[in-house]
Design a protein around this motif. Structure first.
Motif, mmCIF file in Angstrom:
data_model
loop_
_atom_site.group_PDB
_atom_site.id
_atom_site.type_symbol
_atom_site.label_atom_id
_atom_site.label_comp_id
_atom_site.label_asym_id
_atom_site.label_seq_id
_atom_site.Cartn_x
_atom_site.Cartn_y
_atom_site.Cartn_z
ATOM 1 N N HIS A 255 -10.944 -10.633 -0.997
ATOM 2 C CA HIS A 255 -10.042 -10.690 0.153
ATOM 3 C C HIS A 255 -9.381 -9.331 0.413
ATOM 4 O O HIS A 255 -8.678 -8.812 -0.469
ATOM 5 N N PRO A 256 -9.595 -8.751 1.602
ATOM 6 C CA PRO A 256 -8.880 -7.533 1.983
ATOM 7 C C PRO A 256 -7.472 -7.887 2.462
ATOM 8 O O PRO A 256 -7.279 -8.338 3.591
ATOM 9 N N VAL A 257 -6.498 -7.710 1.600
ATOM 10 C CA VAL A 257 -5.120 -8.079 1.920
ATOM 11 C C VAL A 257 -4.475 -6.936 2.703
ATOM 12 O O VAL A 257 -4.393 -5.805 2.215
ATOM 13 N N HIS A 258 -4.022 -7.240 3.908
ATOM 14 C CA HIS A 258 -3.506 -6.228 4.834
ATOM 15 C C HIS A 258 -2.031 -6.483 5.112
ATOM 16 O O HIS A 258 -1.614 -7.621 5.351
ATOM 17 N N MET A 259 -1.250 -5.403 5.085
ATOM 18 C CA MET A 259 0.187 -5.489 5.319
ATOM 19 C C MET A 259 0.552 -4.641 6.531
ATOM 20 O O MET A 259 0.157 -3.476 6.620
ATOM 21 N N HIS A 260 1.300 -5.213 7.459
ATOM 22 C CA HIS A 260 1.747 -4.486 8.637
ATOM 23 C C HIS A 260 3.048 -3.740 8.346
ATOM 24 O O HIS A 260 3.827 -4.135 7.487
ATOM 25 N N GLY A 261 3.272 -2.646 9.080
ATOM 26 C CA GLY A 261 4.579 -1.993 9.083
ATOM 27 C C GLY A 261 4.792 -0.902 8.064
ATOM 28 O O GLY A 261 5.665 -0.058 8.245
ATOM 29 N N VAL A 262 4.017 -0.914 6.976
ATOM 30 C CA VAL A 262 4.226 0.083 5.923
ATOM 31 C C VAL A 262 2.885 0.537 5.367
ATOM 32 O O VAL A 262 1.860 -0.120 5.553
ATOM 33 N N GLN A 263 2.894 1.660 4.700
ATOM 34 C CA GLN A 263 1.820 2.024 3.788
ATOM 35 C C GLN A 263 2.334 1.685 2.384
ATOM 36 O O GLN A 263 3.226 2.357 1.873
ATOM 37 N N PHE A 264 1.780 0.618 1.806
ATOM 38 C CA PHE A 264 2.232 0.228 0.473
ATOM 39 C C PHE A 264 1.520 1.078 -0.574
ATOM 40 O O PHE A 264 0.535 1.767 -0.287
ATOM 41 N N GLN A 265 2.023 1.014 -1.776
ATOM 42 C CA GLN A 265 1.381 1.672 -2.904
ATOM 43 C C GLN A 265 0.776 0.617 -3.821
ATOM 44 O O GLN A 265 1.421 -0.386 -4.134
ATOM 45 N N VAL A 266 -0.465 0.829 -4.194
ATOM 46 C CA VAL A 266 -1.101 -0.030 -5.194
ATOM 47 C C VAL A 266 -0.713 0.546 -6.549
ATOM 48 O O VAL A 266 -1.080 1.674 -6.877
ATOM 49 N N THR A 267 0.066 -0.216 -7.307
ATOM 50 C CA THR A 267 0.691 0.340 -8.512
ATOM 51 C C THR A 267 0.231 -0.304 -9.817
ATOM 52 O O THR A 267 0.651 0.128 -10.888
ATOM 53 N N ALA A 278 -1.720 7.467 -10.905
ATOM 54 C CA ALA A 278 -2.826 6.609 -10.467
ATOM 55 C C ALA A 278 -2.470 5.774 -9.236
ATOM 56 O O ALA A 278 -3.341 5.111 -8.670
ATOM 57 N N TRP A 279 -1.212 5.779 -8.821
ATOM 58 C CA TRP A 279 -0.824 5.019 -7.638
ATOM 59 C C TRP A 279 -1.514 5.601 -6.409
ATOM 60 O O TRP A 279 -1.756 6.815 -6.329
ATOM 61 N N ARG A 280 -1.781 4.750 -5.433
ATOM 62 C CA ARG A 280 -2.401 5.219 -4.197
ATOM 63 C C ARG A 280 -1.845 4.451 -3.004
ATOM 64 O O ARG A 280 -1.501 3.285 -3.110
ATOM 65 N N SER A 281 -1.771 5.128 -1.877
ATOM 66 C CA SER A 281 -1.239 4.528 -0.656
ATOM 67 C C SER A 281 -2.357 3.836 0.115
ATOM 68 O O SER A 281 -3.449 4.396 0.280
ATOM 69 N N GLU A 282 -2.083 2.623 0.583
ATOM 70 C CA GLU A 282 -3.054 1.853 1.357
ATOM 71 C C GLU A 282 -2.304 1.027 2.401
ATOM 72 O O GLU A 282 -1.078 0.865 2.318
ATOM 73 N N VAL A 283 -3.049 0.489 3.352
ATOM 74 C CA VAL A 283 -2.512 -0.571 4.214
ATOM 75 C C VAL A 283 -3.331 -1.852 4.027
ATOM 76 O O VAL A 283 -2.899 -2.936 4.417
ATOM 77 N N ASP A 303 9.857 -8.097 11.535
ATOM 78 C CA ASP A 303 8.970 -9.169 11.085
ATOM 79 C C ASP A 303 7.563 -8.593 11.034
ATOM 80 O O ASP A 303 7.020 -8.149 12.059
ATOM 81 N N TRP A 304 6.958 -8.595 9.853
ATOM 82 C CA TRP A 304 5.683 -7.939 9.638
ATOM 83 C C TRP A 304 4.671 -8.922 9.063
ATOM 84 O O TRP A 304 4.966 -9.652 8.131
ATOM 85 N N ALA A 305 3.464 -8.909 9.621
ATOM 86 C CA ALA A 305 2.415 -9.815 9.155
ATOM 87 C C ALA A 305 1.834 -9.341 7.825
ATOM 88 O O ALA A 305 1.678 -8.142 7.582
ATOM 89 N N LEU A 306 1.507 -10.289 6.976
ATOM 90 C CA LEU A 306 0.780 -10.061 5.723
ATOM 91 C C LEU A 306 -0.340 -11.085 5.684
ATOM 92 O O LEU A 306 -0.079 -12.290 5.741
ATOM 93 N N HIS A 307 -1.596 -10.618 5.592
ATOM 94 C CA HIS A 307 -2.697 -11.577 5.710
ATOM 95 C C HIS A 307 -3.988 -11.001 5.163
ATOM 96 O O HIS A 307 -4.118 -9.788 4.962
ATOM 97 N N CYS A 308 -4.951 -11.880 4.903
ATOM 98 C CA CYS A 308 -6.310 -11.459 4.625
ATOM 99 C C CYS A 308 -6.916 -10.964 5.935
ATOM 100 O O CYS A 308 -6.702 -11.568 6.990
#
Length: 437
Positions: A255-267, A278-283, A303-308
């Motif tokens: 599942h490609p989990v996508h977050m709106h509004g930010v560039q999150f870090q995979v930690t 080793a952290w990296r920025s993704e959306v 209000d930001w969507a989070l979804h596959c």
């Protein structure tokens, strides 16, 4: 069926029934011997399980003792869809087990199914005989039996538990849960809000009440913690807080989990929180089958969507073999077909959006079946389902407040709006137009 009330009573923790955090009294947190500290007084933020709860424990001779009960559960995926599933302690997924690196834990597992089972502690370092693979590392837990698993937690991170016995059936019916281990020395970077959920898929065919474990790809329901939107809890935060979302995948798809509004870090993942380098920025982050991923971000108001990002994973049940009739005038066809096939819904002439209008007008589908698209937002139908929720961030949210704050009121001038009803407004430029400059 074992409920949280009867379980607490059986463990001698009945007085804890009123000590809960979260919606509808979920997220039970034990009292004095279960304070949120990680060795030498280092604090941690308790995990918030979407639509779920945290399993209390009792201290027995310096060991944290938990009790899981494998059993059939009556589960609601969302409005209009219930099923007989399998889970633990009355829920699917089962309750989250939360502990600290270095803890000695004992997990009692009682089997109230009508077939044998076992529990595998996914990704944990432990003695081979505690690994939970029925027939390989232990005898199967037969109906009515209780087994004890006991080991010392030698790591931290986001982990899972699930059966390794009749796995195709037991996973397909919902037997899984989260196992969160906090670092003994505390987090190197403070986490203000810590959320967790599991990705799963279900074959609950229209009009039926039990998931079909024989399906490998054509699933009807896609869920976060066994809930389909709009029944999935929102993720709530205060502006500027650091939020971690722990995502585990026990479904049959990546599942490609996508977050709106930010560039999150995979930690981090199964191996705990990674070194900062080793952290990296993704959306969007693909969470593979059997994997865990930790996503961290600083909350931005809105209000930001989070979804596959697989579109059919953000829908409810649909007919995959229905002919594509886009562009075809289907006037009267649907009504004629429904005479012999109740609940039939024709694909739209101009797109699928008209199904949202059908649902809004009360058009019924097959019994015990969710709508393909559902949910209402502040500006109309959201037309989503399945693996979808909303991250709700507010400036004035109180620390520790996890209640739904309602819909975001955007500042004046910051919402897209209509400027014309003319489809040719502004002489739109198309490929091939003679352009200058």
């Amino acid at each position: 069926m074992v409920t949280r009330r009867t379980l607490l009573s059986a463990l001698g923790l009945g007085s804890l029934a009123t000590m809960t955090a979260g919606l509808a009294g979920r997220q039970a947190i034990a009292a004095e011997d279960q304070q949120p500290t990680a060795g030498r007084g280092a604090p941690y933020t308790p995990v918030r399980t979407l639509n779920g709860w945290t399993l209390p424990y009792r201290m027995v001779g310096g060991v944290k003792e938990f009790h899981l009960v494998a059993e059939e559960v009556d589960h609601e995926f969302g409005p209009g869809s219930r099923a007989k599933c399998w889970g633990y302690n009355g829920s699917t997924p089962g309750p989250t087990i939360e502990a600290v690196e270095g803890d000695r834990v004992r997990i009692l597992v009682t089997n109230r199914l009508n077939e044998h089972t076992s529990v595998h502690w996914h990704g944990l370092y432990l003695p081979s005989g505690m690994d939970g693979v029925g027939g390989l590392s232990q005898p199967h837990i037969k109906p009515g039996e209780t087994f004890a698993y006991e080991f010392t937690l030698k790591q931290h991170g986001t982990h899972m538990y699930h059966p390794h016995a009749d796995e195709m059936v037991q996973l397909a019916l919902g037997m899984m849960g989260l196992f969160i281990i906090h670092p003994r020395g505390g987090e190197r970077e403070r986490i203000d809000r810590d959320y967790a959920f599991l990705l799963h898929n279900w074959a609950l065919h229209p009009g039926t009440w039990r998931p079909d474990p024989s399906i490998m790809q054509e699933f009807d329901l896609w869920t976060f913690n066994s809930k389909a939107f709009p029944a999935i809890d929102p993720i709530v935060a205060r502006t500027g807080e650091r939020v971690r979302i722990r995502v585990g995948n026990l479904s049959m798809w990546n599942h490609p989990v996508h977050m709106h509004g930010v560039q999150f870090q995979v930690t981090g993942g199964d191996g705990g929180r990674w070194p900062r380098a080793a952290w990296r920025s993704e959306v969007t982050e693909i969470v593979g089958v059997g994997q865990m991923r930790d996503l961290e971000f600083v909350a931005i108001p809105g209000d930001w969507a989070l979804h596959c990002h697989m579109s059919h994973h953000t829908m409810g049940p649909m007919g995959h073999d229905i002919p594509n009739a886009l562009g075809v005038d289907q006037s009267g066809v649907e009504a004629d077909i429904r005479k012999v096939l109740p609940g039939y819904m024709a694909m739209g002439k101009d797109g699928m959006a008209e199904h949202g209008a059908h649902v809004a007008m009360g058009m019924k589908g097959p019994v015990n079946t969710m709508a393909m698209m559902s949910g209402d937002g502040p500006h109309g139908p959201l037309e989503m389902g399945g693996m979808f929720t909303v991250i709700k961030v507010r400036d004035d949210l109180a620390p520790g407040d996890y209640g739904d704050p309602g819909w975001y009121r955007a500042p004046a001038g910051t919402t897209a709006h209509r400027v014309s009803d003319d489809p040719d407004f502004g002489a739109p430029v198309r490929r091939g137009d003679d352009m200058q400059g």
